[in-house]
Scaffold this active site. Structure first.
Site, PDB file in Angstrom:
ATOM      1  N   ARG A  16      48.612  46.010  53.050  1.00 26.97           N
ATOM      2  CA  ARG A  16      48.152  45.595  51.715  1.00 26.97           C
ATOM      3  C   ARG A  16      46.624  45.431  51.677  1.00 26.97           C
ATOM      4  O   ARG A  16      46.083  44.515  51.050  1.00 26.97           O
ATOM      5  CB  ARG A  16      48.842  44.303  51.275  1.00 26.97           C
ATOM      6  CG  ARG A  16      50.302  44.453  50.949  1.00 26.97           C
ATOM      7  CD  ARG A  16      50.903  43.130  50.523  1.00 26.97           C
ATOM      8  NE  ARG A  16      50.975  42.202  51.642  1.00 26.97           N
ATOM      9  CZ  ARG A  16      51.127  40.886  51.526  1.00 26.97           C
ATOM     10  NH1 ARG A  16      51.199  40.341  50.331  1.00 26.97           N
ATOM     11  NH2 ARG A  16      51.191  40.117  52.596  1.00 26.97           N
ATOM     12  N   CYS A 642      58.918  39.394  29.577  1.00 29.63           N
ATOM     13  CA  CYS A 642      57.482  39.647  29.463  1.00 29.63           C
ATOM     14  C   CYS A 642      57.157  41.107  29.738  1.00 29.63           C
ATOM     15  O   CYS A 642      57.882  41.796  30.450  1.00 29.63           O
ATOM     16  CB  CYS A 642      56.693  38.759  30.422  1.00 29.63           C
ATOM     17  SG  CYS A 642      57.079  38.983  32.164  1.00 29.63           S
ATOM     18  N   HIS A 693      47.798  36.545  33.183  1.00 29.20           N
ATOM     19  CA  HIS A 693      47.425  37.627  34.080  1.00 29.20           C
ATOM     20  C   HIS A 693      45.924  37.891  34.072  1.00 29.20           C
ATOM     21  O   HIS A 693      45.449  38.800  34.739  1.00 29.20           O
ATOM     22  CB  HIS A 693      48.183  38.903  33.720  1.00 29.20           C
ATOM     23  CG  HIS A 693      49.647  38.818  34.029  1.00 29.20           C
ATOM     24  ND1 HIS A 693      50.560  38.338  33.126  1.00 29.20           N
ATOM     25  CD2 HIS A 693      50.343  39.122  35.151  1.00 29.20           C
ATOM     26  CE1 HIS A 693      51.760  38.366  33.677  1.00 29.20           C
ATOM     27  NE2 HIS A 693      51.659  38.831  34.894  1.00 29.20           N
TER      28      HIS A 693
END
Length: 767
Positions: A16, A642, A693
């Site tokens: 990652r 969402c 976000h």
């Protein structure tokens, strides 16, 4: 020789690396140069992996620091004027993706029926398209300098427009198609100037039931591209495009990619009429799931195609490998038998190489590889671990009345109001609070067995007590325990259910730097014991206010896992619903009066073709009903959804019959709420007033404006006030500042509406 290629490759890195580099840059710990250096290392590694697997052309343009749709918007100058002149700098990406102090970020939604989120470009009527392909061209040169033959991948012009949003009311985006096509033609000319032989143009909207005007636009748009080299491979995926075969076969292209995993029969609509110079790219290995390919079955499909097409047959995954983890090699602790059933991105390229060698040299040339794959498939098929008779019997015993509440909402609502005595516009959050470094360290130490069970439980309870105290201080009406013990909303529950398995490093990008590690559903699913009851009971003991029990719903558990492919998805969904139902009933018995069953994936798992929605929606509604239907009228069921397009499925959402639904609406300025209002959604609703976000902290005025919009659409007596989503990824300082402003906005709106409290509940109240 048979060509193998990939439509796209995972870009986050084996460890990652992209996630951590992005977040370090955002925190100001590193600069943009360090981030770009990380990107260069990841691209180099990915191209080398592809070359090592036998690919003669490496894919370029699939790497992005945030999202390819956003990259295309910047490449063609399709960025909103509200952000000002951004240029082509990397920090412009983050302004659009994460917002600025003065501007909210671009809207975000799901990429077709996947769990990948893309940023929705906003295209204004008076914004001219201007090509600036410097980033893509630099990547092409970068690959060439490393000795690779690059195959750039582009989102096709019509898919780009179709998936964008008009920022000018009444302006249709299709009217801009010819102008955009000219930019694409110029881009193709620049790629040809660099010596690029093939370019991949993705048009995934061809898998939809397209409106006639959009379908008719393909011929003139692609005519603009015909005069420009390089050769054009039109890529389709996620479903059959055979209904559009007449249109596709007349396009001036040089090859076609078909998803033969999702829709194997569609090849017959093209093969008899395939132009003599076209290549056919067969998407024969599943790019969406992690199970090993049945190579014998794949060869049975490919051999007739190879006999007819010869070297004009290319092999590929069904779609971009973005949707699967990078490599199985790191999963050293995974159960050996289960590991043999799996193939991640690297292994899928290896499978393609085996298939290509079998086609070119005969099955005997790869007899050993075929034998290994055959044994793994047979092991999975006959393993006693995958089927539990008691689970099958419980599913068979499901009765229709189990999937609905005993009383309608109109009867339940007064009983719930009497029980909870909540004020007008009650405030709550979606569930999670910031996962601080201390919480993550606590959980990691416990997972490594460096911390005992009691010490871990004590640390979690300290975090819960802190979350409850903060909410009390902020003045919330309905509280949550904060989910300190949860790593992921699906993985947490999957870890406590039988039939699931877990990886250590199998991360998949969801959006930006957000990565998820989907669990694997390999067998029948059942709940051996209660999963959240003790935690919920403890949190409720700390306050007189109601604390929600927090669960993940069956549709989301299914959609956000890698699901077994040896059983119909509907059957797996019923197993999950029964497991969640058992937990709901145990929470109710423990005195938890409000239970939230999150279903953010309710919409995203639908078939791409709307004509197939009815059965899928019915199964999803039944699953939610099974999970929630057994509780008393006084128990209030919430759900949360969402970042998806819910407008077209509102009847099904209403049929779920949740007492309260919370939805994402802040980025779109409550546009989604308008659809709920026009539909006259019958139950209670919490439209998000705070975009979690984005690091941008909204002001009280910002949220009050959104509440005004909400009050003009939905009866005030049925409105809740909440953020868009959970707060796991945010920090406490910004979270508390934003939530304090949200509570103040709710109080201000209550005061403003005090004179209307007695208004009929069926009428919206103007602010």
């Amino acid at each position: 020789m048979t060509t193998i290629h990939t439509l796209g490759y995972p870009r986050i890195g084996a460890q990652r690396e992209l996630k951590f580099a992005l977040e370090a840059c955002w925190r100001g710990e590193t600069d943009v140069a360090a981030l770009e250096a990380c990107g260069a290392r990841l691209r180099t590694a990915n191209w080398q992996r592809q070359q090592n697997a036998g690919l003669t052309r490496v894919t370029v343009g699939d790497f992005s620091f945030y999202d390819p749709m956003l990259d295309h918007a910047r490449m063609f100058g399709a960025t909103p004027a509200r952000f000002g002149e951004l240029g082509n700098r990397l920090d412009a990406v983050f302004a659009l993706a994460r917002g600025t102090p003065s501007q909210p970020a671009l809207d975000m939604t799901k990429w077709f029926d996947t769990n990948y989120h893309y940023l929705v470009p906003e295209i204004e009527a008076d914004t001219p398209f201007r090509l600036d392909a410097s980033v893509l061209l630099a990547a092409v040169r970068e690959a060439q300098a490393l000795g690779h033959a690059p195959k750039p991948v582009l989102i096709g012009p019509l898919s780009f427009l179709y998936l964008s949003r008009s920022a000018t009311p009444g302006h249709g985006l299709l009217a801009r198609a010819a102008e955009l096509a000219e930019c694409y033609a110029s881009l193709l000319a620049e790629l040809a100037g660099l010596g690029v032989e093939w370019v991949q143009i993705d048009e995934p909207i061809l898998a939809l039931e397209l409106p006639a005007d959009w379908l008719a636009a393909f011929a003139p748009v692609y005519a603009h591209l015909a005069a420009q080299g390089p050769k054009r491979l039109l890529a389709t995926y996620f479903d059959s495009v055979s209904a559009h075969a007449d249109v596709i076969l007349k396009l001036p292209i040089d090859g076609l990619h078909l998803d033969l995993v999702r829709a194997p029969a569609q090849v017959q609509a093209f093969l008899p009429r395939l132009p003599a110079h076209w290549v056919l790219s067969a998407g024969i290995v599943d790019g969406r799931n992690v199970w090993r390919c049945d190579l014998d079955a794949a060869l049975a499909v490919l051999q007739p195609l190879h006999a007819r097409l010869g070297d004009r047959l290319w092999l590929a995954p069904s779609c971009s490998l973005l949707h699967v983890p990078l490599t199985l090699q790191q999963e050293t602790r995974l159960d050996v038998e289960l590991r043999n059933w799996l193939a991640f991105a690297d292994e899928k390229l290896a499978e393609l190489a085996v298939l290509a060698r079998a086609l070119d040299h005969g099955a005997d040339a790869v007899a050993a590889e075929l034998a290994v794959a055959r044994a793994a498939c047979q092991s999975r098929q006959h393993s006693p671990r995958v089927q539990v008779n008691a689970v099958r019997e419980r599913v068979a015993a499901i009765r229709p009345e189990m999937a609905r509440r005993a009383s309608p909402y109109a009867r339940r609502a007064p009983a719930q109001r009497k029980r909870f005595q909540l004020p007008l516009l009650p405030t709550t959050t979606i569930g999670s609070f910031p996962q601080t470094p201390a919480i993550r360290a606590l959980r990691a130490a416990w997972k490594r067995r460096e911390l005992g069970e009691l010490a871990y439980l004590g640390g979690v309870r300290e975090a819960i007590a802190d979350a409850i105290a903060r909410q009390e201080a902020l003045g919330f009406d309905v509280l949550v325990h904060g989910e300190a013990e949860r790593n992921d909303m699906v993985e947490f529950f999957a870890d406590k259910l039988c039939g699931f398995a877990f990886t250590e490093h199998a991360w998949v990008q969801s959006y930006g730097s957000r990565c998820v590690k989907p669990p694997l559903i390999f067998g029948d699913v059942w709940r051996p014991e209660a999963m959240t009851v003790d935690t919920a009971r403890y949190a409720q003991s700390l306050t007189a206010k109601p604390v929600k029990g927090m669960l993940t719903g069956p549709v989301t558990m299914l959609q956000w896992s890698f699901v077994r492919d040896d059983l119909p998805r509907e059957a797996v969904l019923k197993q999950l619903a029964l497991a969640i139902r058992a937990e709901v009933l145990d929470l109710e018995a423990a005195g938890i009066g409000i239970i939230q069953i999150d279903e953010p994936a309710f919409r995203e798992g639908l078939p791409l073709k709307e004509s197939a929605w009815r059965a899928a929606l019915a199964a999803a509604v039944q699953a939610f009903g099974l999970a929630a239907g057994g509780v008393a009228d006084e128990t209030q069921i919430h759900t949360h959804m969402c970042y998806s397009e819910f407008n077209t499925v509102l009847p099904a959402i209403a049929a779920m019959d949740a007492d309260v639904i919370t939805i994402e609406t802040s980025r779109s300025n409550m546009a989604l709420l308008d659809a709920f209002g026009e539909f006259e959604y019958p139950n209670e609703i919490g439209p998000g007033v705070y975009d979690i976000h984005s690091p941008r902290i909204p002001s009280e005025a910002d949220m009050l404006h959104l509440l005004e919009r909400a009050c003009s659409v939905v009866p005030v007596g049925r409105l809740w006030v909440n953020p868009d989503c959970g707060l796991k990824t945010r920090g406490w300082p910004e979270t508390e500042a934003a939530l304090a402003a949200m509570v103040r906005a709710a109080h201000a709106m209550r005061a403003r509406l005090a004179e209307h409290i007695s208004a009929p509940a069926s009428e919206p109240v103007s602010a």
